[in-house]
Design an enzyme around this catalytic site. Sequence first.
Site, PDB file in Angstrom:
ATOM      1  N   ASP A 408       0.838  -1.188   0.000  1.00  0.00           N
ATOM      2  CA  ASP A 408       0.000   0.000   0.000  1.00  0.00           C
ATOM      3  C   ASP A 408       0.880   1.248   0.000  1.00  0.00           C
ATOM      4  O   ASP A 408       1.882   1.314   0.723  1.00  0.00           O
ATOM      5  CB  ASP A 408      -0.892  -0.025   1.250  1.00  0.00           C
ATOM      6  CG  ASP A 408      -1.760   1.191   1.375  1.00  0.00           C
ATOM      7  OD1 ASP A 408      -2.643   1.363   0.519  1.00  0.00           O
ATOM      8  OD2 ASP A 408      -1.563   1.969   2.317  1.00  0.00           O
ATOM      9  N   GLU A 437       1.615   0.131  -4.985  1.00  0.00           N
ATOM     10  CA  GLU A 437       1.125   1.408  -5.499  1.00  0.00           C
ATOM     11  C   GLU A 437       2.290   2.379  -5.592  1.00  0.00           C
ATOM     12  O   GLU A 437       2.782   2.850  -4.574  1.00  0.00           O
ATOM     13  CB  GLU A 437       0.069   1.981  -4.559  1.00  0.00           C
ATOM     14  CG  GLU A 437      -1.206   1.181  -4.474  1.00  0.00           C
ATOM     15  CD  GLU A 437      -2.208   1.845  -3.555  1.00  0.00           C
ATOM     16  OE1 GLU A 437      -3.294   2.202  -4.026  1.00  0.00           O
ATOM     17  OE2 GLU A 437      -1.898   2.006  -2.359  1.00  0.00           O
TER      18      GLU A 437
END
Length: 715
Positions: A408, A437
Amino acid sequence: MIFIKREFEAYLDEIDCITILLPTERHHGESSLFTLLLQEKQHPLHIMEKVNLGHSVKYRCKADAPVSIGAKYKVKDEHGRKTDLQIGAVIRTTAFDELYYYGENDLGATYHLGETTFTVWAPTATSVKIKLLAPNSQEPIYYSLVPEDKGIWRITVQGDLEGFQYTYLVCVNLIWREAVDPYAIATTINSGAGVIINPEKINVPKTALPPFLKATDAIIYELHVRDFSSHPKSGMRQKGKYAAFTEEPSVEDVGVTGLPYIKQLGVTHVELLPVNDYGGVDEEEPEKGYNWGYNPLFFNVPEGSYALDPEDPYSRILELKNLIGKLHQKDLRVIIDVVYNHVYVREESSFEKIVPGYYFRHDNHGMPSNGTGVGNDIASERRMVQKFILDSIRFWLTEYDVDGFRFDLMGILDIATMNAIKELIDTHKPGSILLGEGWELNTPLPAEKKAMIMNAKKMPGLAFFNDMVRDSIKGSTFNLFDRGFSLGNTHKIQSLKQTLSGSVGLDPHFRGLFFEPTQSVNYVESHDNHTMWDKMEICNSHESEEVRKRRQVLATSIILLSQGIPFLHAGQEFFRTKQGEENSYKSPDTVNWIDWERKHQFSKEVTYVQGLIELRKSHGALRFATSTEIHKHLTFPLDNGHLLMYRLQDVKAYGKWNNLLVVFHNAPQQEKIELPDDSDWEVLVKDLQVNLDAPPIVRKEIMVDPISTIVLAQY
């Protein structure tokens, strides 16, 4: 927090540099004399700089010798006033990192039947104690830990401590704080204390799977533990729990559900939203709250709200291991979503309580940075922070046997740490997938060190969520009225070509994002933001539901037939909706659950997606692992804005067909196209049907259906 009144303040900001703040009303004369005291020894401090700040006068002073961090120093001025030397910005210096880096793998509680050793890294502490609470007891026992080199404090307590709760009491800058061990692997309900467990009791047999050699062979299916089973028609009894994955769901009128459905669909990897311990849901009454899990509390402890008995520290561990084992038995691999970029609440985190100020980034003014948007950024570039992340990754690989990690907000982390993680997982479990990400975020780390997509070529082993793919197919996530190719836009063909070719720069006029297609995670939706179905409800509201269904199926087809790593949001194949909710991170089950009735309602489309997955698996040319292969075999014979054809030529070495033609069409009317050569072509995919066993034959030309995909093959 205890308030301590001080005559003036002194901070250690570098190993040999002390900053002194003297209130203006107590400042006498133009110069001051300061002395550093340690027990009976006195050392003069040499003033290097004096700055009048208005409310105070700041002195920067040099010590004769490096200050021993963890010792109880005082600073005295010429009037005899004294103050304690507080640990300041020194903890964020390279010198501190070098002096106090501890490389051994024994942090945390090490249990044996006759004794347990507790080891904690707390270099700025002047005293550390452990608080032990025996099972069914209300009277804690305290022991003082012994300081060692490199900032380590340690104690071995005799006896069988299984089931004991424990916390650390740490004194830094004269303030005592109580903290749960950040290396804890088990906690009490709602994470009030660590719990000592017997590692022999969490041994679960593992299913050995062969190494997964090519990341582009993966088809990732993202889901949330609770969403998976909470729907009334899920057929699973243990709704919202780890245990639901190990059930054989009862037969409902919606057909196959649960794990048998995922296996039937044909994906290779299940990506679970965070399963480590997180805040936002009361583990005693989980039904009263909901959260995706991006509020990390303890990184090595499974979340208790998914456990059948969250008060039993073994329950969550064994049930999560059984979940992973069950998927492995079905030849499905498990990726876990990890959130090492921030903590839930910085001030309440064990990191901040044990070594205040070290684990988090600060700006030039000494304020905590907030690139994550949640009030804190983990300083992964610091050695003991990086070590914690690496130790945690190793723990999940070895103890839980996971097959990959989804990071994340990976752009918060640094390149060196991510490359070290890749090296670690390649050593411990080759073939594990590492994706994240790679967004650029406003954190003090220099841009050239951020693990973001623009630096992808510095991280050749990592895969990135490819927002160019998302936007070229679906349209912008942040502008609901922006439409990509599948929603009818005819101006994103160039981006779509990049998408289909793995974003490796097939066209010499456009620079590719990646060295290899194994770096591109191709997706149109995930747990974040609107589902594609909900976006189309707004931006394509002028079209019928039937047309919008065809558009979403077209988008999913592009994902599954592009070079790179395909990623599906659970339920995408049957038009998952969250009732228009864009950010459902704490919305109720009725918004977030996987609606198994929709799976039944749209069974034709589900079967079609299943067929596309089977097709992708059947021929290696649809999932090349190298840019060399893509440059050699992939071309675009035709594009006219609303129709794009790509060809895979001379690919017999990768499967039973020598040539493949893939056509994507986004217009609402039929169109006739001529085929590249005057030979027979098998029609593998046409009009929501996949036929690999006895496909019909065409020659010279074919009629392309409205908003559809065609795949043709030639021997």
